[in-house]
Design a protein around this motif. Structure first.
Motif, short mmCIF file in Angstrom:
data_model
loop_
_atom_site.label_atom_id
_atom_site.label_comp_id
_atom_site.label_asym_id
_atom_site.label_seq_id
_atom_site.Cartn_x
_atom_site.Cartn_y
_atom_site.Cartn_z
N THR A 75 0.81 -1.23 0.00
CA THR A 75 0.00 0.00 0.00
C THR A 75 0.84 1.28 0.00
O THR A 75 0.36 2.33 -0.41
N GLN A 76 2.10 1.18 0.43
CA GLN A 76 2.92 2.38 0.59
C GLN A 76 3.97 2.57 -0.51
O GLN A 76 4.59 3.63 -0.58
N THR A 78 3.90 1.24 -4.43
CA THR A 78 3.34 0.40 -5.50
C THR A 78 4.41 -0.05 -6.50
O THR A 78 4.26 -1.12 -7.11
#
Length: 132
Positions: A75-76, A78
């Motif tokens: 999520t942090q 990509t």
């Protein structure tokens, strides 16, 4: 002078000494290096060399069986998550662990290659495969 393979003498030495399932970390510039684990610092300035530049040169000279990433990269970061997905397409096993667990696993590495990367969770633990 060496013509093929990794030119960095410390990285070449570590790769040559790797056995099946041994691990090597490629890290961003912020990952803490555990006491007692060799650090090969190739950083020159913020962002140079980048995580992917170093990863690509290592992968060209190293048989990987399994790769471990921080689950936070999904999520942090990509770009890192996307590269992890590419590993799976080549038959390399992929594992995601919490970043705190990732840092603990680094204690077992033969070496950490510290890059100049400054994006979050741009780290991987590469476990050595065999070439036969």
């Amino acid at each position: 002078m060496k013509k093929l393979g990794h030119l960095n003498r410390d990285i070449a030495r570590v790769l040559a000494g790797m056995g099946h399932t041994d691990s090597l970390v490629i890290a961003d510039c912020g990952l803490p290096i555990p006491d007692g684990v060799e650090c090969i610092d190739v950083s020159l300035k913020i962002g140079t060399p980048g995580f992917f530049d170093v990863l690509d040169t290592v992968l060209a000279d190293f048989k990987v069986e399994r790769a471990v990433f921080a689950s936070e990269s999904l999520t942090q970061n990509t770009a890192v998550a996307g590269r992890a997905g590419q590993f799976a397409k080549t038959g390399v096993g992929i594992e995601y662990v919490a970043h705190e667990d990732f840092k603990r696993l680094c204690k077992h590495a033969k070496a950490v290659i510290r890059t100049g990367e400054c994006s979050p969770y741009a780290n991987v633990i590469l476990h050595s495969g065999v070439i036969f």
